[in-house]
Structures are given as C-alpha cells and as structure tokens.
Write a protein that holds these residues in place. Sequence first.
Motif, short mmCIF file in Angstrom:
data_model
loop_
_atom_site.label_atom_id
_atom_site.label_comp_id
_atom_site.label_asym_id
_atom_site.label_seq_id
_atom_site.Cartn_x
_atom_site.Cartn_y
_atom_site.Cartn_z
N ALA A 22 -11.24 24.17 9.93
CA ALA A 22 -10.89 22.78 10.43
C ALA A 22 -9.93 22.72 11.46
O ALA A 22 -8.97 23.55 11.29
N ASP B 21 -7.53 19.83 12.69
CA ASP B 21 -7.07 18.58 12.62
C ASP B 21 -6.25 17.94 13.60
O ASP B 21 -5.20 18.75 13.97
N SER C 147 -10.78 14.99 13.18
CA SER C 147 -10.95 16.47 12.69
C SER C 147 -12.22 17.16 13.41
O SER C 147 -13.21 16.21 13.55
#
Length: 88
Positions: free
Chosen positions: A35, A37, A42
């Motif tokens: 991920a 962000d 995201s």
Amino acid sequence: MTRRRTPRNSVIRLTTGHAARTMNHPFTRREPVLALDFGATSVLVTTSGPVTVEDLEFARQLAREAHRFARSLERSFYGLSDGKGVAA
C-alpha cells in the motif's frame, strides 16, 4: 531504467509529504499487498493471481528503483552531488 516499449497515455503524480506512507501487508493465504498512501489517495500493488516469475522480477525492480530514489533524495537533502557520506 529500461526504455519503455509503449508510449504513456497518462501520468498520475502523487507527491510525498507528512501524510505519505507505505506499508506491506504479507497475507498468509493470499498474495501480499503493498500500500502506498498519499493522504486521501491510496495505491495498492498486488498480483493478478498466484505469484509468477514476472511478479518477483517486478517486485525486485520496484525495490531497486525505490532504493535509488531514496539515495537521490538523500543526495539532494544533504547537498552531496557524489552521494558520499549518505546513509545506505
């Protein structure tokens, strides 16, 4: 970096800052997810199915280029054109 074989048709720019972070989610019963962000946005990086040789190569390339990006930022931050004295 290798030369692109196909032209880009769009570019998304995500800038770092106080809200930017990365996190690896190593699941035991499915493929991992990386991920990225950037505050309200995201980006999730994963495979389209069982892990392949191409997936491994992409992950290694991503790690290598992220390391180079970090070194470039360190050189800029510390004002060192040759990178000497920059933490690895």
